[in-house]
Design a protein around this motif. Sequence first.
Motif, PDB file in Angstrom:
ATOM      1  N   MET A  98       0.777  -1.092  -0.142  1.00  0.00           N
ATOM      2  CA  MET A  98       0.066  -0.009  -0.034  1.00  0.00           C
ATOM      3  C   MET A  98       0.836   1.229  -0.086  1.00  0.00           C
ATOM      4  N   ALA A  99       0.219   2.350   0.156  1.00  0.00           N
ATOM      5  CA  ALA A  99       1.036   3.530   0.235  1.00  0.00           C
ATOM      6  C   ALA A  99       1.884   3.775   1.261  1.00  0.00           C
ATOM      7  N   LEU A 382       4.117  -1.662  13.188  1.00  0.00           N
ATOM      8  CA  LEU A 382       2.797  -1.224  13.538  1.00  0.00           C
ATOM      9  C   LEU A 382       1.811  -1.996  12.862  1.00  0.00           C
ATOM     10  N   VAL A 383       0.998  -2.174  13.521  1.00  0.00           N
ATOM     11  CA  VAL A 383      -0.370  -3.238  13.157  1.00  0.00           C
ATOM     12  C   VAL A 383      -1.630  -2.617  13.195  1.00  0.00           C
ATOM     13  N   GLY A 384      -2.490  -2.902  12.315  1.00  0.00           N
ATOM     14  CA  GLY A 384      -3.894  -2.425  12.449  1.00  0.00           C
ATOM     15  C   GLY A 384      -4.889  -3.301  11.660  1.00  0.00           C
ATOM     16  N   PHE A 385      -6.115  -3.725  11.802  1.00  0.00           N
ATOM     17  CA  PHE A 385      -6.961  -4.658  11.312  1.00  0.00           C
ATOM     18  C   PHE A 385      -8.068  -3.673  11.157  1.00  0.00           C
ATOM     19  N   TRP A 386      -8.707  -3.675   9.497  1.00  0.00           N
ATOM     20  CA  TRP A 386      -9.857  -3.253   9.056  1.00  0.00           C
ATOM     21  C   TRP A 386     -10.462  -3.911   8.099  1.00  0.00           C
ATOM     22  N   ASN A 387     -11.769  -4.318   8.172  1.00  0.00           N
ATOM     23  CA  ASN A 387     -12.641  -4.742   7.130  1.00  0.00           C
ATOM     24  C   ASN A 387     -11.937  -6.042   6.805  1.00  0.00           C
ATOM     25  N   TYR A 391      -3.130  -4.953   8.454  1.00  0.00           N
ATOM     26  CA  TYR A 391      -2.072  -4.333   8.107  1.00  0.00           C
ATOM     27  C   TYR A 391      -0.785  -4.152   8.995  1.00  0.00           C
ATOM     28  N   PHE A 392       0.399  -3.797   8.091  1.00  0.00           N
ATOM     29  CA  PHE A 392       1.453  -3.643   8.890  1.00  0.00           C
ATOM     30  C   PHE A 392       2.311  -2.653   8.407  1.00  0.00           C
ATOM     31  N   THR A 393       3.017  -1.604   9.113  1.00  0.00           N
ATOM     32  CA  THR A 393       3.538  -0.460   8.654  1.00  0.00           C
ATOM     33  C   THR A 393       4.918  -0.151   9.366  1.00  0.00           C
ATOM     34  N   SER A 394       6.091   0.269   8.718  1.00  0.00           N
ATOM     35  CA  SER A 394       7.222   0.549   9.512  1.00  0.00           C
ATOM     36  C   SER A 394       7.936  -0.307   9.909  1.00  0.00           C
ATOM     37  N   GLY A 395       8.897   0.045  10.645  1.00  0.00           N
ATOM     38  CA  GLY A 395       9.814  -0.949  11.458  1.00  0.00           C
ATOM     39  C   GLY A 395      11.314  -1.137  10.780  1.00  0.00           C
ATOM     40  N   GLY A 411       9.265   2.587   6.007  1.00  0.00           N
ATOM     41  CA  GLY A 411       8.047   3.114   6.424  1.00  0.00           C
ATOM     42  C   GLY A 411       6.803   2.328   5.362  1.00  0.00           C
ATOM     43  N   GLU A 412       7.045   1.177   4.828  1.00  0.00           N
ATOM     44  CA  GLU A 412       6.154   0.498   3.855  1.00  0.00           C
ATOM     45  C   GLU A 412       4.968   0.109   4.460  1.00  0.00           C
ATOM     46  N   MET A 413       4.010  -0.031   3.874  1.00  0.00           N
ATOM     47  CA  MET A 413       2.719  -0.158   4.378  1.00  0.00           C
ATOM     48  C   MET A 413       2.257  -1.576   3.515  1.00  0.00           C
ATOM     49  N   TRP A 414       1.958  -2.991   4.207  1.00  0.00           N
ATOM     50  CA  TRP A 414       1.375  -3.974   3.581  1.00  0.00           C
ATOM     51  C   TRP A 414       0.023  -4.429   4.051  1.00  0.00           C
ATOM     52  N   ARG A 415      -0.535  -4.961   3.404  1.00  0.00           N
ATOM     53  CA  ARG A 415      -1.990  -5.626   3.907  1.00  0.00           C
ATOM     54  C   ARG A 415      -2.220  -6.909   3.358  1.00  0.00           C
TER      55      ARG A 415
END
Length: 420
Positions: A98-99, A382-387, A391-395, A411-415
Motif C-alpha cells: 500500500m502507500a 505497527l499493526v492495524g486491522f480493518w474490514n 495491515y502492518f507498517t514501518s519497523g 515506512g512501507e505499508m502492507w496488507r
Amino acid sequence: MAKPAPGKHKTTKFVFVLLGLLALFLILDLLWASSSSPSPDWTLPDSTNIIVPRPVHHNNSTPLKENRKKDNKDGVSGRVLSATFTDLDAPELNWEKMATAPVPRLDGAAIQIKNLLYVFAGYGTIDYVHSHVDIYNFTDNTWGERFDMPKEMAHSHLGMVTDGRYIYVVTGQYGPQCRGPTAHTFVLDTKTKQWQDMPPLPVPRYAPATQLWRGRLHVMGGSKEDRGTPGVEHWSIAVRDGKVLEKEWRTEIPIPRGGPHRACVVFNDRLYTFGGQEGDFMAKPGSPTFKCSRRNEVVYGDVYMLDDDMEWKVLPSMPKPDSHIEFAWAIVNNSLIIVGGTTEKHPITKKMILVGEVFRFEFDTQKWSVIGKLPYRVKTTLVGFWNGMLYFTSGQRDRGPDDPAPKKVLGEMWRTKLLL
C-alpha cells in the motif's frame, strides 16, 4: 696461467648439479605442502548452512545409534543449522503493498481508533528521531493528517493505549541513540488534537507494558533508567474520559518477569502480556552523544495473565521467543494476532534475528498457531486491522531471505486478507 686439473673440474660440476637437484626438490616439496594444507579462514562460510555440534540428550526418546545414522546419512557428524534457523513452517499469505508512510520509523508507536491508525514518533535514523504523528485512513488507504507532539514527550520506547477517543502516553526514551528515559506522561484528545499533562510515572521507564483495565491505566515492566536492567514494578492510576482521577500512581503486584518490548492486551476482562526481553542496547560509557552499545539480551516467549484473583498466571508460551512487538498486534474475533518481532540471537554469529511469521493466540483455548509468512522479517512494526484486512507498517526489516539480521528502517505499508 696453469689450467685446472681435469679431476677437479668434474668434481665442481658434480657439486653444482647436486645443489641444483636439492633446490628443485625443496621447491617441489614446498609447493606440495602448501597445496595439501588448508589455509586459515577467519570468516564464517558463505553457505547458509553451518555445522554445529549436536547437543547431548539425556533422555531415551531418540537412541544414540539412530542419531549417528542420521548424521552419517548427511555426511557430517553434527547437526546442520541453517542461517535462517528460526523460521517456522507457515502458510503463504497474499500481501499487497500500500502507500508508504511519510517517514520511516523504528521503535515508534501506533494506536488504531476505528478506521484511523495514529502513528507516533520513532527513530528516522539512529541519530534522528521524529516528534510528530502521522495518520493512515483504512477506508481510503491514504496517509493524511500530521500534527506535532509535545516538546517534552518521549520519541521512542513509549507506553501507549486508548479508550477509543483518548490516547494515554506513558514515559519512554527522549532523544536519539541510547539517551535517557523520561517520566512524563500525556493524554491526547484525538477529536480536538489537544494534549494534556498527566502525573509523571514514579520513575522513568523504557517501553513498559501499558493497558487500560477496570478503569485504571496500568504500566508495568520495561527497562530501568540505565536502559538495560529489567524492571518488574507495576503501577496504576484511575482515569476516565481523558482525565486522571487520582493524584498519585498506585503500586500493584509486580510482573513475574521484567523487561521491555512486549505486547500487552485486555480481552474479556483479563489483562495479558506476551513475550519481551531482558536487557537492551545501552549508552557507551562516557560517550557525549550516548552512542548505543550492544549488551546481552535474553528474548523470551512468556505469557502472563492477571484476573480477578489479582495474581499473575502463566499461560502457554509463544511458538518461539519474541520481542519488539509492543504495537505489532491486533485482536481479531477471539484471537490475538502478532506480527514479526525479534527472537533469540544466532548461536554462531550472535547477531540479532528478526521474526518473519504471523502468530495467532486463541483466547478461548489458549492455543498458539503460525498462520502465515510476512513479505520479509521485521521488528517493531505497527499493526492495524480493518474490514477483514491485516495491515502492518514501518519497523526494521531483514537483510534478505537468507540473512535474518536487521538492516533497513522503512515506512512501507502492507496488507493481507485474514480469514479466521
